[in-house]
Structure formats: C-alpha cells, structure tokens
Scaffold this motif. Structure first.
Motif, PDB file in Angstrom:
ATOM      1  N   UNK A 205       0.851  -1.178   0.000  1.00 60.60           N
ATOM      2  CA  UNK A 205       0.000   0.000   0.000  1.00 60.60           C
ATOM      3  C   UNK A 205       0.890   1.233   0.000  1.00 60.60           C
ATOM      4  N   UNK A 206       0.838   1.980  -1.077  1.00 57.78           N
ATOM      5  CA  UNK A 206       1.722   3.136  -1.265  1.00 57.78           C
ATOM      6  C   UNK A 206       1.023   4.430  -0.845  1.00 57.78           C
ATOM      7  N   UNK A 207       1.651   5.165   0.064  1.00 63.40           N
ATOM      8  CA  UNK A 207       1.165   6.487   0.451  1.00 63.40           C
ATOM      9  C   UNK A 207       2.207   7.544   0.122  1.00 63.40           C
ATOM     10  N   UNK A 208       2.359   8.503   1.009  1.00 63.16           N
ATOM     11  CA  UNK A 208       3.382   9.545   0.833  1.00 63.16           C
ATOM     12  C   UNK A 208       3.968   9.862   2.201  1.00 63.16           C
ATOM     13  N   UNK A 209       5.274   9.714   2.306  1.00 66.62           N
ATOM     14  CA  UNK A 209       5.946   9.922   3.589  1.00 66.62           C
ATOM     15  C   UNK A 209       5.888  11.393   4.009  1.00 66.62           C
ATOM     16  N   UNK A 217       0.516  17.188   4.793  1.00 65.24           N
ATOM     17  CA  UNK A 217       1.536  17.152   3.759  1.00 65.24           C
ATOM     18  C   UNK A 217       1.938  15.724   3.383  1.00 65.24           C
ATOM     19  N   UNK A 218       1.299  14.748   4.009  1.00 65.05           N
ATOM     20  CA  UNK A 218       1.613  13.342   3.759  1.00 65.05           C
ATOM     21  C   UNK A 218       0.337  12.601   3.376  1.00 65.05           C
ATOM     22  N   UNK A 219       0.502  11.354   3.056  1.00 65.13           N
ATOM     23  CA  UNK A 219      -0.640  10.480   2.759  1.00 65.13           C
ATOM     24  C   UNK A 219      -0.373   9.168   3.504  1.00 65.13           C
ATOM     25  N   UNK A 220      -1.031   9.009   4.635  1.00 67.35           N
ATOM     26  CA  UNK A 220      -0.700   7.912   5.544  1.00 67.35           C
ATOM     27  C   UNK A 220      -1.287   6.585   5.047  1.00 67.35           C
ATOM     28  N   UNK A 221      -0.439   5.622   4.676  1.00 67.42           N
ATOM     29  CA  UNK A 221      -0.953   4.337   4.179  1.00 67.42           C
ATOM     30  C   UNK A 221      -1.616   3.509   5.278  1.00 67.42           C
ATOM     31  N   UNK A 222      -1.348   3.831   6.549  1.00 69.47           N
ATOM     32  CA  UNK A 222      -1.923   3.045   7.633  1.00 69.47           C
ATOM     33  C   UNK A 222      -3.437   3.201   7.720  1.00 69.47           C
ATOM     34  N   UNK A 223      -3.956   4.332   7.262  1.00 69.53           N
ATOM     35  CA  UNK A 223      -5.411   4.485   7.220  1.00 69.53           C
ATOM     36  C   UNK A 223      -6.020   3.502   6.222  1.00 69.53           C
ATOM     37  N   UNK A 224      -5.322   3.287   5.122  1.00 67.90           N
ATOM     38  CA  UNK A 224      -5.791   2.310   4.144  1.00 67.90           C
ATOM     39  C   UNK A 224      -5.640   0.891   4.675  1.00 67.90           C
ATOM     40  N   UNK A 225      -4.584   0.653   5.445  1.00 67.32           N
ATOM     41  CA  UNK A 225      -4.371  -0.677   6.023  1.00 67.32           C
ATOM     42  C   UNK A 225      -5.567  -1.091   6.862  1.00 67.32           C
ATOM     43  N   UNK A 264       5.497   9.681   9.222  1.00 64.72           N
ATOM     44  CA  UNK A 264       4.425   8.930   8.577  1.00 64.72           C
ATOM     45  C   UNK A 264       5.078   8.066   7.491  1.00 64.72           C
ATOM     46  N   UNK A 265       4.855   6.754   7.502  1.00 68.11           N
ATOM     47  CA  UNK A 265       5.562   5.888   6.553  1.00 68.11           C
ATOM     48  C   UNK A 265       5.111   6.114   5.121  1.00 68.11           C
ATOM     49  N   UNK A 294     -10.392  -3.070  -3.585  1.00 65.51           N
ATOM     50  CA  UNK A 294     -10.693  -1.860  -4.350  1.00 65.51           C
ATOM     51  C   UNK A 294     -11.798  -1.044  -3.696  1.00 65.51           C
ATOM     52  N   UNK A 295     -12.786  -1.729  -3.142  1.00 60.99           N
ATOM     53  CA  UNK A 295     -13.896  -1.014  -2.507  1.00 60.99           C
ATOM     54  C   UNK A 295     -13.448  -0.255  -1.254  1.00 60.99           C
ATOM     55  N   UNK A 296     -12.375  -0.729  -0.617  1.00 63.88           N
ATOM     56  CA  UNK A 296     -11.909  -0.100   0.625  1.00 63.88           C
ATOM     57  C   UNK A 296     -10.733   0.846   0.405  1.00 63.88           C
ATOM     58  N   UNK A 297     -10.178   0.879  -0.785  1.00 65.15           N
ATOM     59  CA  UNK A 297      -8.981   1.683  -1.048  1.00 65.15           C
ATOM     60  C   UNK A 297      -9.321   3.169  -1.050  1.00 65.15           C
ATOM     61  N   UNK A 298      -8.694   3.963  -0.179  1.00 60.45           N
ATOM     62  CA  UNK A 298      -8.945   5.408  -0.165  1.00 60.45           C
ATOM     63  C   UNK A 298      -8.398   6.067  -1.431  1.00 60.45           C
ATOM     64  N   UNK A 299      -8.979   7.180  -1.794  1.00 60.43           N
ATOM     65  CA  UNK A 299      -8.533   7.908  -2.978  1.00 60.43           C
ATOM     66  C   UNK A 299      -7.078   8.349  -2.796  1.00 60.43           C
ATOM     67  N   UNK A 300      -6.290   8.178  -3.845  1.00 53.16           N
ATOM     68  CA  UNK A 300      -4.897   8.581  -3.828  1.00 53.16           C
ATOM     69  C   UNK A 300      -3.934   7.506  -3.358  1.00 53.16           C
ATOM     70  N   UNK A 301      -4.467   6.449  -2.777  1.00 53.59           N
ATOM     71  CA  UNK A 301      -3.630   5.341  -2.290  1.00 53.59           C
ATOM     72  C   UNK A 301      -3.518   4.289  -3.389  1.00 53.59           C
ATOM     73  N   UNK A 302      -2.297   3.852  -3.681  1.00 54.24           N
ATOM     74  CA  UNK A 302      -2.073   2.796  -4.664  1.00 54.24           C
ATOM     75  C   UNK A 302      -1.838   1.463  -3.943  1.00 54.24           C
ATOM     76  N   UNK A 303      -2.460   0.430  -4.477  1.00 50.85           N
ATOM     77  CA  UNK A 303      -2.331  -0.899  -3.866  1.00 50.85           C
ATOM     78  C   UNK A 303      -1.909  -1.896  -4.936  1.00 50.85           C
TER      79      UNK A 303
END
Length: 403
Positions: A205-209, A217-225, A264-265, A294-303
């Motif tokens: 799960x790719x976010x932004x550190x 200023x980040x995109x936390x992948x843990x929310x998607x986890x 933030x990882x 796909x149904x649970x993936x937040x916008x902007x997060x790549x899986x």
C-alpha cells in the motif's frame, strides 16, 4: 538396484516399526538435507524385494532435493504409500528432554524430531509391508512407496515433480494412502478425505511519507491498512459446505519498516493467508478479494497485490477406499474415524490429480514441537492398520477385476 558401498550397517528389523522409526529419527534429515534417511530406507526395502530409484530434482533459487521411489510387485492394482523423510529444524537441543536425533525411549514413548511428522508413519509403512511379505502378500499387483525430502520445505523439488516423473515412466496408480499425522487426540479418531485450498498474498500500500506533525503534507498508508484489513476479514467469505469448514482469511503480518515516532511511513504491507472451501477456486477467490480491496482503497492510495502459489481444495469421492481404511482402523482400535477435510495442506493435494487419495497417520499433538514423541503402542497399532488396509485394498481390487 545394486548394493551401495555406503549402505548403513546394523540395519533395523524391517517388520519392527519402533526399530525402523528409531533408525530414521537418528538421521538428521532437516529439509533439504537427506541426512541418510533415504539411504537407510533403500537398504531396508531392497531385501524385501523392492526395486528402488533415487530421484533428485533442482530448480532455480531452491536447494536440490533427493526423493525415493520404491516398488514391490508389478501391474495393477497399484497402491501408492506416500510420505516424507524430511523434518523441520529441532531448535535448541537444550530445550529437549532427550536430544532431538537420539531416538530415546522413555516410559513407553519414542522421542525425536520426526517421531510423529512423519518418520513414525514411514516406519509403519515399511513394517506393514514387511509383515505382509512374510504372509506372502501381495500375490498380484504392486505397492509403491513414494517418499520425498521436500515436504516441510518449499515443496518445489518433491512430490509434485516426483509424481510427474513417475507418470513419464509409465507408472499408474489406482489409489494412494498418505501417512501424515491426521488424528487429533487418539489413534483412530480422524482420517482425511480432502483438504481446503490455500491462497496467500502480500498487499503493498503506497502512500506519501511525511512528518507526523504535518499530516496534511503526507498520505498515511496506515489508514488504508485499517480499511482494507477490515474489508478482507469483516464479512465471511462463505459459511462452508457439506464437506468443508467455512473459508478463513487471516492477516498474518502488517509492516511499514518504520521505527520513528515522528514519521508517517511511505508504504505498508499486509500479508495474509486464506484456507478456502470448495465454494471457491483460487481464481474466483482472487477476484473476490481484489473487489474487496478496491472497494476499501482510499482515494490517492495505490495498492499492488503479489500472489503466492495457490493450492486448490479437493475432496476424494471414493467410498470404497474410505470404507476399507475405516474397517482397518476399527479392527485395530475399535474406533470409527471421522472422515474430515480440516487442517492444513499436505502432499495429497498433488496426488489427487493422479488417483484417489486418503490420509491417515499418527496423533499430531506434538508434531513440530520440542520433545516431539510418539507412544510405542501407537506405532504398533498404526502398522497393523496399514497392514490390514494394504491387504484389503489389493484383495478388493482383485475381486473387482475377477467379477
């Protein structure tokens, strides 16, 4: 096969399962090492009339593995007795009451790595056939021991390739018995007539550190986890079927590699395993899981998903085979075994593509544990169950042919 110069001395008595099991346990055959176990078995089986063939397989990125095919008799009916001589690492010998490869006997129990899984079962195979040979069985047909050294490891250079090799050699099997430990509490309480499928995957799960104090200023992948893990596990995949337990998905690892509290990882990984019923194939199950992700993936997060090699569920629908095993178990133990598909996978998943297969072995309560051990009485009883089953299978097939 000519006698080998490195043939073991002081061979165990073939008809004594305790002697054979002790000799096998003394061989340190931790996957992928042969450890002398297959060499020992060749030396024990050849005097019984078996022709033996060692087959070694290789594959890129995996260790070479030795396997053994040993056949007694000719033609049909052809019964396969399948198992493995490799064992899992024993861990620290200091934790054991008896050294894991000393094969000590203490108060009616045989201790050692592989005593249950599954050198005890292999020893019972050998002893059962030796006793039948003394009785003049088989008078027709053939019995093959198919033994791998790669069941506890990656299972790449073992049974799957060995079966294909046998097929190429023109060998055809009518039925198979796998000697894995199947019983839960008491010898005779369970046999396996199928297995659930297994599918494993890793989600990246790719976010932004970014700085933990500036989350905008980040995109936390843990929310998607959290969202994706809940989507995978929150709703049951099924409620089972007549022969199978409900499908179970277990998240086994969540990792970011991040050791800092103020960062933030950039990415996270979820690793999971599914044991699935016959309501799914690996392909249909992948489709369902991808839809949930796909149904649970937040916008902007790549899986991204990386799948491991899957095994399909199977069910042996050979009532006569199950009845013969059940009758042998009842005759020796007085118990009628439950015919089950529970538990993990085994090499039966490969064998079922070639012939009907059933599994029955020792009680598995100490397998892979410190102080793995088996009652001597269970080794004797298992040998007699195998002896009765092998004799009945060959006799039943003979009667069918004559009819």
């Amino acid at each position: 096969m000519p006698a080998s110069a490195d043939r073991p001395s002081n061979l165990p008595t073939a008809g004594d399962p305790v002697e054979v099991a002790r000799a096998l346990i003394a061989c340190p055959s931790v996957t992928p090492e042969e450890g002398g176990a297959l060499t020992l078995l060749e030396a024990v089986l050849q005097p019984l009339g078996f022709s033996t063939k060692r087959v070694r397989f290789s594959d890129e990125g995996t260790p070479d593995v030795d396997n053994l095919v040993a056949t007694l008799g000719e033609g049909a009916p052809h019964l396969m007795l399948a198992g493995h001589t490799d064992v899992v690492p024993p861990g620290s010998g200091a934790l054991w009451t008896h050294h894991p490869f000393s094969a000590d006997i203490d108060e009616g129990l045989l201790y050692g790595r592989g005593a249950v899984d599954m050198k005890g079962g292999v020893a019972a195979f050998v002893a059962a056939v030796a006793r039948l040979r003394a009785e003049g069985v088989p008078t027709r047909g053939s019995v093959t021991l198919l033994l791998t050294g790669d069941e506890e490891g990656p299972s790449i250079n073992g049974t799957e390739k060995l079966l294909a090799w046998c097929h190429e050699q023109g060998m055809r099997f009518d039925a198979a018995l796998v000697g894995e430990p199947t019983n839960v509490e008491t010898l005779g309480d369970m046999a396996k007539i199928g297995r659930r499928g297994s599918l494993s995957g890793t989600l990246r799960i790719e976010g932004r550190q970014g700085h933990a104090a500036y989350p905008h200023r980040a995109l936390n992948p843990m929310q998607a986890v959290v969202a994706i893990a809940d989507a995978l596990q929150g709703t049951p995949l099924d409620h089972g079927s007549e022969a199978f337990q409900p499908t179970s998905l277990q998240v086994v690892s969540i990792d970011t590699g991040n050791m800092a509290f103020n960062v933030i990882p950039a990415a996270a990984e979820i690793r999971f395993n599914v044991r699935f019923s016959d309501r799914w194939t690996s392909a249909s199950l992948k489709d369902e899981l991808l839809s949930r992700i796909e149904s649970a993936r937040p916008e902007g997060i790549e899986v991204a998903v990386a799948w491991e090699k899957a095994s399909e569920s199977f069910l042996t629908r050979d009532a006569a085979l199950a009845e013969r095993l059940s009758a042998a178990v009842q005759a020796v133990t007085g118990r009628e075994p439950e015919l089950s598909t529970t538990g993990g996978t085994s090499d039966a998943r490969y064998i079922q593509a070639y012939c009907p297969v059933i599994e029955f072995g020792l009680v598995g309560d100490t397998m892979h544990q410190v102080d793995e051990r088996v009652p001597l009485a269970d080794l004797e009883a298992l040998t007699e169950i195998y002896r009765a089953f092998i004799a009945a299978t060959l006799a039943a097939d003979a009667e069918t042919d004559e009819a």
